[in-house]
Design a protein around this motif. Sequence first.
Motif, PDB file in Angstrom:
ATOM      1  N   VAL A   1      37.388   2.254  54.174  1.00  0.00           N
ATOM      2  CA  VAL A   1      37.875   3.564  54.596  1.00  0.00           C
ATOM      3  C   VAL A   1      37.996   4.460  53.372  1.00  0.00           C
ATOM      4  O   VAL A   1      38.344   4.000  52.281  1.00  0.00           O
ATOM      5  N   VAL A   2      37.695   5.740  53.567  1.00  0.00           N
ATOM      6  CA  VAL A   2      37.650   6.691  52.460  1.00  0.00           C
ATOM      7  C   VAL A   2      38.231   8.021  52.917  1.00  0.00           C
ATOM      8  O   VAL A   2      37.951   8.480  54.032  1.00  0.00           O
ATOM      9  N   SER A   3      39.016   8.637  52.051  1.00  0.00           N
ATOM     10  CA  SER A   3      39.369  10.041  52.247  1.00  0.00           C
ATOM     11  C   SER A   3      38.253  10.877  51.636  1.00  0.00           C
ATOM     12  O   SER A   3      38.164  11.007  50.410  1.00  0.00           O
ATOM     13  N   SER A   4      37.402  11.417  52.480  1.00  0.00           N
ATOM     14  CA  SER A   4      36.286  12.231  51.975  1.00  0.00           C
ATOM     15  C   SER A   4      36.753  13.613  51.536  1.00  0.00           C
ATOM     16  O   SER A   4      35.968  14.400  51.000  1.00  0.00           O
ATOM     17  N   THR A   5      38.038  13.910  51.750  1.00  0.00           N
ATOM     18  CA  THR A   5      38.660  15.112  51.197  1.00  0.00           C
ATOM     19  C   THR A   5      38.539  15.122  49.681  1.00  0.00           C
ATOM     20  O   THR A   5      38.487  16.182  49.061  1.00  0.00           O
ATOM     21  N   LYS A   6      38.480  13.952  49.082  1.00  0.00           N
ATOM     22  CA  LYS A   6      38.580  13.811  47.641  1.00  0.00           C
ATOM     23  C   LYS A   6      37.236  14.095  46.963  1.00  0.00           C
ATOM     24  O   LYS A   6      36.755  15.212  47.012  1.00  0.00           O
ATOM     25  N   TYR A   7      36.598  13.088  46.387  1.00  0.00           N
ATOM     26  CA  TYR A   7      35.354  13.340  45.644  1.00  0.00           C
ATOM     27  C   TYR A   7      34.288  14.021  46.500  1.00  0.00           C
ATOM     28  O   TYR A   7      33.563  14.900  46.049  1.00  0.00           O
ATOM     29  N   LEU A   8      34.189  13.582  47.755  1.00  0.00           N
ATOM     30  CA  LEU A   8      33.045  13.971  48.578  1.00  0.00           C
ATOM     31  C   LEU A   8      33.011  15.456  48.882  1.00  0.00           C
ATOM     32  O   LEU A   8      31.947  16.073  48.897  1.00  0.00           O
ATOM     33  N   SER A   9      34.183  16.049  49.109  1.00  0.00           N
ATOM     34  CA  SER A   9      34.192  17.428  49.606  1.00  0.00           C
ATOM     35  C   SER A   9      33.697  18.424  48.573  1.00  0.00           C
ATOM     36  O   SER A   9      33.285  19.526  48.921  1.00  0.00           O
ATOM     37  N   GLY A  10      33.747  18.055  47.305  1.00  0.00           N
ATOM     38  CA  GLY A  10      33.210  18.939  46.285  1.00  0.00           C
ATOM     39  C   GLY A  10      34.134  20.087  45.951  1.00  0.00           C
ATOM     40  O   GLY A  10      33.822  21.247  46.201  1.00  0.00           O
ATOM     41  N   GLY A  11      35.314  19.755  45.394  1.00  0.00           N
ATOM     42  CA  GLY A  11      36.241  20.799  45.008  1.00  0.00           C
ATOM     43  C   GLY A  11      37.289  21.100  46.047  1.00  0.00           C
ATOM     44  O   GLY A  11      37.742  22.238  46.170  1.00  0.00           O
ATOM     45  N   ALA A  12      37.680  20.104  46.819  1.00  0.00           N
ATOM     46  CA  ALA A  12      38.767  20.244  47.805  1.00  0.00           C
ATOM     47  C   ALA A  12      38.476  21.340  48.820  1.00  0.00           C
ATOM     48  O   ALA A  12      39.345  22.119  49.191  1.00  0.00           O
ATOM     49  N   THR A  13      37.252  21.377  49.306  1.00  0.00           N
ATOM     50  CA  THR A  13      36.860  22.419  50.266  1.00  0.00           C
ATOM     51  C   THR A  13      37.295  22.101  51.687  1.00  0.00           C
ATOM     52  O   THR A  13      37.515  23.012  52.485  1.00  0.00           O
ATOM     53  N   THR A  14      37.429  20.812  52.023  1.00  0.00           N
ATOM     54  CA  THR A  14      37.632  20.411  53.412  1.00  0.00           C
ATOM     55  C   THR A  14      38.375  19.084  53.492  1.00  0.00           C
ATOM     56  O   THR A  14      38.365  18.302  52.539  1.00  0.00           O
ATOM     57  N   LEU A  15      38.986  18.840  54.651  1.00  0.00           N
ATOM     58  CA  LEU A  15      39.633  17.563  54.932  1.00  0.00           C
ATOM     59  C   LEU A  15      38.690  16.674  55.728  1.00  0.00           C
ATOM     60  O   LEU A  15      38.036  17.137  56.665  1.00  0.00           O
ATOM     61  N   GLY A  16      38.659  15.388  55.377  1.00  0.00           N
ATOM     62  CA  GLY A  16      37.831  14.463  56.147  1.00  0.00           C
ATOM     63  C   GLY A  16      38.090  13.024  55.771  1.00  0.00           C
ATOM     64  O   GLY A  16      38.753  12.730  54.766  1.00  0.00           O
ATOM     65  N   GLY A  17      37.589  12.120  56.584  1.00  0.00           N
ATOM     66  CA  GLY A  17      37.696  10.692  56.320  1.00  0.00           C
ATOM     67  C   GLY A  17      36.478   9.965  56.837  1.00  0.00           C
ATOM     68  O   GLY A  17      35.767  10.469  57.711  1.00  0.00           O
ATOM     69  N   LEU A  18      36.226   8.795  56.295  1.00  0.00           N
ATOM     70  CA  LEU A  18      35.064   7.997  56.699  1.00  0.00           C
ATOM     71  C   LEU A  18      35.484   6.554  56.939  1.00  0.00           C
ATOM     72  O   LEU A  18      36.308   6.005  56.205  1.00  0.00           O
ATOM     73  N   ILE A  19      34.899   5.963  57.969  1.00  0.00           N
ATOM     74  CA  ILE A  19      35.031   4.532  58.228  1.00  0.00           C
ATOM     75  C   ILE A  19      33.654   3.917  58.109  1.00  0.00           C
ATOM     76  O   ILE A  19      32.719   4.316  58.819  1.00  0.00           O
ATOM     77  N   MET A  20      33.514   2.973  57.191  1.00  0.00           N
ATOM     78  CA  MET A  20      32.247   2.248  57.037  1.00  0.00           C
ATOM     79  C   MET A  20      32.437   0.817  57.533  1.00  0.00           C
ATOM     80  O   MET A  20      33.205   0.046  56.961  1.00  0.00           O
ATOM     81  N   ASP A  21      31.761   0.503  58.594  1.00  0.00           N
ATOM     82  CA  ASP A  21      31.859  -0.806  59.236  1.00  0.00           C
ATOM     83  C   ASP A  21      30.627  -1.616  58.849  1.00  0.00           C
ATOM     84  O   ASP A  21      29.497  -1.210  59.137  1.00  0.00           O
ATOM     85  N   TYR A  22      30.833  -2.754  58.184  1.00  0.00           N
ATOM     86  CA  TYR A  22      29.709  -3.558  57.702  1.00  0.00           C
ATOM     87  C   TYR A  22      29.242  -4.603  58.707  1.00  0.00           C
ATOM     88  O   TYR A  22      28.443  -5.474  58.369  1.00  0.00           O
ATOM     89  N   GLY A  23      29.716  -4.509  59.930  1.00  0.00           N
ATOM     90  CA  GLY A  23      29.159  -5.312  61.013  1.00  0.00           C
ATOM     91  C   GLY A  23      29.590  -6.750  61.036  1.00  0.00           C
ATOM     92  O   GLY A  23      28.994  -7.572  61.748  1.00  0.00           O
TER      93      GLY A  23
END
Length: 395
Positions: free
Chosen positions: A199-221
């Motif tokens: 699980v990741v808070s994509s708000t952080k590195y991913l958003s590119g300068g704190a532009t947006t709130l988001g999260g990711l769930i990566m399920d490895y099956g």
Amino acid sequence: MKNQTKAIDTPFGKSDVYGSLSMPVYHTAAYEFETAADMADAFTGRVIAPDYSRVMNPTVMYLEDKVKAITGASNVVAMSSGMAAISNTLMALAAAGKNIVTSRHMFGNTFALITDSLKRFGVEPRLCNLLDIDEVKSRMDENTCCIFLEIITNPQMEVADLKALAALAHEYNVPLVADTTVIPFTQFSAKELGVDIEVVSSTKYLSGGATTLGGLIMDYGTTRGFGQRIKNEMLFNFGAYMTPHVAYMQSLGLETLDARYRVQSQNTLYLAKKLCTLPQIKKVNYVGLEDNPYHAMAEKQFGKTAGAMMTIDLESKEACFAMINNLKLVRRATNLFDNKTLAIHPASTIFGNFSDQERAAMDVLDTTVRLSIGLEDMDDVFEDICQALGRQVDE
């Protein structure tokens, strides 16, 4: 292809009618179908096609596809925040009578979710030292539904052995769930370290300068039924799917993540070394420093970079407040991995609603300031911290 190429050149699910180089933002709630049978197939999952943007949207699906290509996950689900990713994941795994084995060392809201919110629904929190495998094993039983941890804890900066925890989790046929927000998933493979659900808070590195709130769930099956429950139950019933505009912004952020992270992680190591020279600072806690007790484990698991979060300890809470108040360049703000360098006093903010005894048990100290390091010139940031400490000493 390498991860950076995948971040930029993962193809669209369907070709854009106008040949757009960027995935268009599908700002729509619903989608028209040719026939009733086509509609039925989409709604029941017999075909992969968007039916309603609360559970599936082309712009969001494109971000999910990019992350899937980079991580090798079987399923990726984009959520409205990092906390939504964590809460939906744990709700999908847990049930009344089950228990979650975890640590006292984690982000305040995650700790409250597990020890308060989920506990009210009959899920038992089992808190232990995740650095001690024997202790972890003693807390597990047939009702354990997962082991949960942060790969570098916030703000304690603790690093546990993921492969050892994964082996123990799999011995009990439960998943290892890891919040990997502090190190980008472009830099290491959680799957290779035995993580079953990331699980990741994509708000952080991913958003590119704190532009947006988001999260990711990566399920490895590797967890039976988890992917189906997340998609067919959590998304439908809890409604925490990412919005298309956020997905568009974070897809763009993903394209520059590697370049930004390389600068931020270099900046953090450079600044950490310089801060070690200041007598007002009693401790610099950054796993990138070679004398840090978790340095070797972090490097073994995550590679040569150690993220863009550090903490410093001063003489007292009053000294922390004075330094933060005197900052001119560094921003007084929460969040992590903005382009701007940020400072916060975790004990009085993120953990401010916990009692003194609870904070002590979590090793959240009044003397700690958390720094999220940005993209500025670090000599300027260092000078700002020096003047903030110097003014405090003069007064």
